[in-house]
Design an enzyme around this catalytic site. Structure first.
Site, PDB file in Angstrom:
ATOM      1  N   SER A   1      18.359  30.719  90.209  1.00 54.23           N
ATOM      2  CA  SER A   1      17.769  32.060  90.278  1.00 54.23           C
ATOM      3  C   SER A   1      18.592  32.939  91.200  1.00 54.23           C
ATOM      4  O   SER A   1      19.279  32.446  92.107  1.00 54.23           O
ATOM      5  CB  SER A   1      16.336  31.988  90.817  1.00 54.23           C
ATOM      6  OG  SER A   1      16.343  31.787  92.234  1.00 54.23           O
ATOM      7  N   ASP A   2      18.536  34.243  90.985  1.00 58.61           N
ATOM      8  CA  ASP A   2      18.992  35.168  92.022  1.00 58.61           C
ATOM      9  C   ASP A   2      17.962  35.097  93.151  1.00 58.61           C
ATOM     10  O   ASP A   2      16.930  34.409  93.038  1.00 58.61           O
ATOM     11  CB  ASP A   2      19.113  36.578  91.442  1.00 58.61           C
ATOM     12  CG  ASP A   2      20.150  37.429  92.172  1.00 58.61           C
ATOM     13  OD1 ASP A   2      20.491  37.085  93.328  1.00 58.61           O
ATOM     14  OD2 ASP A   2      20.622  38.425  91.605  1.00 58.61           O
ATOM     15  N   TYR A   3      18.207  35.775  94.264  1.00 57.19           N
ATOM     16  CA  TYR A   3      17.292  35.691  95.408  1.00 57.19           C
ATOM     17  C   TYR A   3      15.865  36.044  95.003  1.00 57.19           C
ATOM     18  O   TYR A   3      15.618  37.071  94.369  1.00 57.19           O
ATOM     19  CB  TYR A   3      17.741  36.623  96.525  1.00 57.19           C
ATOM     20  CG  TYR A   3      18.864  36.071  97.358  1.00 57.19           C
ATOM     21  CD1 TYR A   3      18.640  35.069  98.285  1.00 57.19           C
ATOM     22  CD2 TYR A   3      20.158  36.551  97.215  1.00 57.19           C
ATOM     23  CE1 TYR A   3      19.671  34.550  99.058  1.00 57.19           C
ATOM     24  CE2 TYR A   3      21.202  36.039  97.969  1.00 57.19           C
ATOM     25  CZ  TYR A   3      20.949  35.042  98.887  1.00 57.19           C
ATOM     26  OH  TYR A   3      21.984  34.526  99.638  1.00 57.19           O
ATOM     27  N   LEU A   4      14.933  35.209  95.405  1.00 55.51           N
ATOM     28  CA  LEU A   4      13.539  35.439  95.053  1.00 55.51           C
ATOM     29  C   LEU A   4      12.912  36.587  95.826  1.00 55.51           C
ATOM     30  O   LEU A   4      11.882  37.122  95.406  1.00 55.51           O
ATOM     31  CB  LEU A   4      12.718  34.156  95.295  1.00 55.51           C
ATOM     32  CG  LEU A   4      13.036  32.977  94.382  1.00 55.51           C
ATOM     33  CD1 LEU A   4      12.139  31.800  94.739  1.00 55.51           C
ATOM     34  CD2 LEU A   4      12.875  33.334  92.917  1.00 55.51           C
TER      35      LEU A   4
ATOM     36  N   HIS B   1      17.142  39.349  87.506  1.00 57.50           N
ATOM     37  CA  HIS B   1      15.759  39.829  87.625  1.00 57.50           C
ATOM     38  C   HIS B   1      15.632  41.120  86.807  1.00 57.50           C
ATOM     39  O   HIS B   1      15.487  42.231  87.356  1.00 57.50           O
ATOM     40  CB  HIS B   1      15.406  40.112  89.082  1.00 57.50           C
ATOM     41  CG  HIS B   1      15.526  38.932  89.988  1.00 57.50           C
ATOM     42  ND1 HIS B   1      15.369  37.629  89.576  1.00 57.50           N
ATOM     43  CD2 HIS B   1      15.777  38.871  91.331  1.00 57.50           C
ATOM     44  CE1 HIS B   1      15.509  36.813  90.610  1.00 57.50           C
ATOM     45  NE2 HIS B   1      15.764  37.535  91.685  1.00 57.50           N
TER      46      HIS B   1
END
Length: 397
Positions: A258-261, A223
């Site tokens: 994805s990394d954590y949303l 992110h």
């Protein structure tokens, strides 16, 4: 046990749940219920989810029996202080920076293999490791010792060797955080970092390990806004970075995760639902979703609405499901009992790595220690992923 692949049909509820990898709080909603509600591609376990090896194996077995398709069972087991599996006989291996300090990539392979054997025995099929970030910024607040170092060649060599060990044990490695989190001065858990390097600088440093790991089954996104690559969106939401660069230019064919949303790097600007849809549009295959039921529902509903409005097509969703199924067909339990790991041998390996990786940077005459003299030891205390003993506590014994 034979798995039947479910046919995709837009005449029914679209299979958008397969784009989700869910954390959970069993005190609020058990994973079996989440599987029924969303039909996700799998689950990620936290420290508090693993009361014992036996209880984790039981949970995984229950989910496996309930599912009609192979599930992903994942966690973060990096080494050093960043370990989810800590109970019973779990071996506490040194972290990546100490591992690379041995300058012996064979030890990285052996550590990956040993960690993989312990995880596979539990039923874990995916480990969110290795960290492939080149820690080129000494002020980096979140990567640091999680990285193999500040040399792209060294990071590439050790990340690849570690990954080969994990994979050999039957656990899918995940390189993170593409295109690189090593040069930030802020933590994406708390705010949105910006990197203002030229593309040539990013290519020469940050991208090198990911190029070496391009055949891994999964890569996790960062992110972070890389202004020379996409000045508007963080990498997780950027088609320019995930589709144009990672897929088309670097030729990556595996699963993009994805990394954590729910990290503040995204939530300060985007709703969870919109971030989820933008991530899939950008090229993400699998969304890492936190444990809060309301957030899980918001993301699921947003994906459904995106399908109904035409933002997400059957073709796009099918692409991701096909990649996910290719991974789960390779890394799956399928009722197989993995052999009991040689925990004693793994402890010896951990001590060997620690001994070879210990490096004396400066000695002003303090060493060797004099038992008749009082020495004050000042060192950081890691509080994430379980408390580690401090150097002072170890020396006091």
């Amino acid at each position: 046990m034979v798995f039947a692949t479910q046919a995709f049909s837009f005449s029914q509820t679209p299979e958008v749940g397969r784009l989700m990898l869910l954390a959970f709080d069993a005190n609020v909603l058990e994973p079996e219920k989440l599987l029924e509600l969303y039909q996700p591609s799998g689950f990620i376990f936290y420290v508090d989810d693993i009361g014992s090896s036996a209880s984790l194996k039981e949970t995984i077995s229950s989910l496996e029996e309930q599912s009609t398709y192979p599930l992903i069972f994942s966690l973060d087991q990096e080494g050093g202080p960043f370990n989810t599996y800590q109970v019973d006989n779990a071996t506490r291996f040194p972290g990546n920076m100490m591992l690379a300090a041995t300058r012996n990539a064979d030890l990285a392979y052996k550590q990956g293999l040993a960690m993989g054997q312990e995880l596979a025995y539990l039923g874990i099929t995916m480990d969110f490791a290795p960290v492939a970030d080149v820690n080129s910024n000494p002020d980096n607040p979140i990567i640091g010792i999680r990285s193999f170092g500040d040399d792209p060649k060294l990071v590439s060599q050790f990340a690849l060797a570690f990954s080969e060990g994990l994979s050999q044990a039957g656990v899918a490695p995940v390189a993170k955080h593409f295109p690189g989190h090593g040069n930030t001065e802020s933590d994406s858990h708390l705010e949105l970092p910006h990197i203002r390097l030229s593309f040539e600088e990013i290519q020469a440093i940050d991208l090198k390990p990911f190029e070496a790991l391009i055949n891994l089954p999964a890569i996790m996104t960062a992110h972070i806004v890389f202004e020379s690559l996409d000045s508007q969106r963080p990498a997780t939401l950027s088609p320019l970075i995930l589709t144009n660069l990672l897929r088309n230019e670097l030729g990556y064919k595996g699963v993009i995760i994805s990394d954590y949303l729910d990290m503040q790097a995204l939530t300060q600007t985007y709703s969870l639902g919109e971030a989820a849809v933008l991530a899939i549009e950008a090229g993400v295959d699998l969304l890492l979703v936190g444990y809060k039921p309301a957030q899980q529902q918001e993301i699921y509903d947003a994906l459904i609405q995106a399908v109904q409005s035409g933002r997400l097509t059957k073709t796009r969703i099918d692409e991701s499901i096909k990649r996910i199924e290719a991974l789960t067909n390779t890394y799956q339990i399928n009722g197989k009992q993995k052999p009991l790991p040689d925990y004693a041998e793994h402890q010896l390996l951990a001590h060997e790595i620690a001994a070879q990786g210990t490096t004396l940077i400066l000695n002003d005459g303090t060493l060797p220690l004099d038992q008749g003299r009082t020495v004050s030891v000042i060192s950081p205390k890691i509080a994430m992923f379980g408390l580690e003993p401090t150097l002072g506590e170890v020396l006091n014994k």
